[in-house]
Every structure is written in structure tokens, then in C-alpha cells.
Design an enzyme around this catalytic site. Sequence first.
Site, mmCIF file in Angstrom:
data_model
loop_
_atom_site.group_PDB
_atom_site.id
_atom_site.type_symbol
_atom_site.label_atom_id
_atom_site.label_comp_id
_atom_site.label_asym_id
_atom_site.label_seq_id
_atom_site.Cartn_x
_atom_site.Cartn_y
_atom_site.Cartn_z
ATOM 1 N N LYS A 170 0.834 -1.205 0.000
ATOM 2 C CA LYS A 170 0.000 0.000 0.000
ATOM 3 C C LYS A 170 0.870 1.258 0.000
ATOM 4 O O LYS A 170 0.583 2.226 -0.702
ATOM 5 C CB LYS A 170 -0.947 -0.022 1.210
ATOM 6 N N GLN A 179 -4.878 -2.103 9.584
ATOM 7 C CA GLN A 179 -4.688 -3.419 8.971
ATOM 8 C C GLN A 179 -5.203 -4.512 9.912
ATOM 9 O O GLN A 179 -4.884 -4.528 11.096
ATOM 10 C CB GLN A 179 -3.189 -3.629 8.657
ATOM 11 N N ASP A 208 -11.193 1.855 3.578
ATOM 12 C CA ASP A 208 -11.343 0.399 3.445
ATOM 13 C C ASP A 208 -12.812 0.021 3.236
ATOM 14 O O ASP A 208 -13.110 -1.104 2.826
ATOM 15 C CB ASP A 208 -10.883 -0.293 4.744
#
Length: 293
Positions: A52, A96, A119
Amino acid sequence: MQIIDGKKIAAEIKAEIRAEVENLAAAGKRRPQLVAIIVGNDGASQTYVAGKEKACGECGFKSQVLRFADSVGEAELLSVIARLNADEEVDGFIVQLPLPQHISEQRVVEAIDPKKDVDGFHPTNVGRMTIGLPAYVSATPAGIRELLRRYRIATSGKHCVVLGRSNIVGRPMANLLSQKDTPGDSTVTMCHSRTRNIKDICLTADIIVAALGQPEFLTADMVPDGAVVVDVGTTRVPAADAKRGFRLKGDVKFDEVAPKCSYITPVPGGVGPMTIVSLMKNTLRAYKKEVYG
Ligand code: GUN
């Protein structure tokens, strides 16, 4: 049979994003910024976050990774989230997953301001997506939708079989494919570990999205001639001869399934690169305040 080249499409989209960001920067505007929070030392999570960060560089974004030890308390994590929610120079951020056992993933996800939840995991975004309102859509289904769009794969009236019911892939994918949209307008069957006749159902599919996390689950005898097969699996399987000691295995037995397909995504190089690009797109949308105004 055509192989869907996710790596190539991802590179094209990153170049499109980069061009837009460089125009903004040339006009004196600040660059979009994505922040990733990572807790502990899980190998796969470290790899994803590094990917990312690299993609942010390629898109001309600012990025930061905030790293915490496994022992970090939930309260400390929540206070970092509150700070990022309030920081006007942070357009979007992600935590995450998975998190250590002592931290509630649900509380953490719900603490993220939906406007910065690139997300698309916050219930507000999930709910808005489900009823077709503007929302941040979870990166993997958003990436698959983009592949279907760019390869002009017809979905209207088709029977799509989604294997897997996870909150971040199977469930949103099934929902999106059934929506009145392009791609969309499909008749969708969602299968999971308790489905009794998966093979028979798959044999009636026009499009199969395999997102179970079971290496080589989908075999040739389950796939009708001419089907479109999208493989979301990325299981790390130990391999002594591989550089990193493992190989990524998809949910599809590629060698025997591919000859039957009209289109198929490989692993690696199919859905994976598109997932990260979707996160970049969501970050740019957050910067431009496209979803919530
Ligand atoms: N863990 C596995 N996939 C993802 C993802 O897309 N986002 C986050 N935050 N964690 C993950």
C-alpha cells in the site's frame, strides 16, 4: 480463453491517478494522504502494508505507516484513531486486520470516521453500499468490478456464483453484482461452507467468483464451458524453492480450469493488484470529498 491482466490494469489506473494528482500539485494544492496503522508482526499484514505504501508513492500520494507492538492497548489505538479522524491533512486511513485478540476489531472499525474509512469496513459504508448510496466500497470487490468493467464482461442477466460469505469480499461482491448497475444486474447465488450442492450450482454459473481461501478448491469438473472465473484466493503455501519460502495459491485449480473459461484471473497478477489500486481510488475520492461532500 483470455487471461485478465490485473497487473496491467492496475498500472494503468495508477498512472491515471498519478496524472490527476500531479495536476493538483502543479496547481499548488496539497497531495492526498493515506495513513496505515499496523499492529504486531504478522508477515502477510507487513507485506500488504508495504504494498500500500509503495502504491501511494506511485500515485503521488503522501503516506504514513504507524506501527504498534502486539501489546498496544485498545484505548491507545482508539486515541490514535480519534487524532487521525480530526487531522485535516489525512484524507483516509486504514487499520490493517487482523488485530491481536485483546483488541475488538469491531470497536476499532466503528471508531473510524466513515468519511475517512477508505477500506469501506465501517457499518455506515457497508450499509450505504448495500442500498446503492455513494459509499467507500471494500477494495477487493471494487477491484473485481473494475476488472469486469474494463474487460467489458457482460453481467446483465447473468448467473453469478460467489463462493464465500466474508464481510470484506463475498458478501459485498454478491450485493454489488445484484445491484441495478453496470457491472451488475446479475442473478447471484452466494455459496459457503454449509452449501450442500456447490458443484451443481457452479455448473449453472456464467461467472464464478471464488473467495473461500481454500487453495485450488474450484476444479474443472465444477466449471461450465465458457464461464468467467475470478480467483480471489491468496493463500501462502510453503515452497522450499520459492524466494520467500512460500507461493501464493488461488482458490482455483488454474491449469485445468483455465482452458474451459472465456476469461480467468491468474494468481498472482489478477485480483491482488486491483485491490490495492481500489484503496488508492478511495483515498483520492476521500480527498475530493466525492462520497460525503
Ligand atoms: N486484512 C486483509 N485484507 C485487508 C484489507 O483490505 N484492509 C485491512 N485493513 N485489513 C485487511
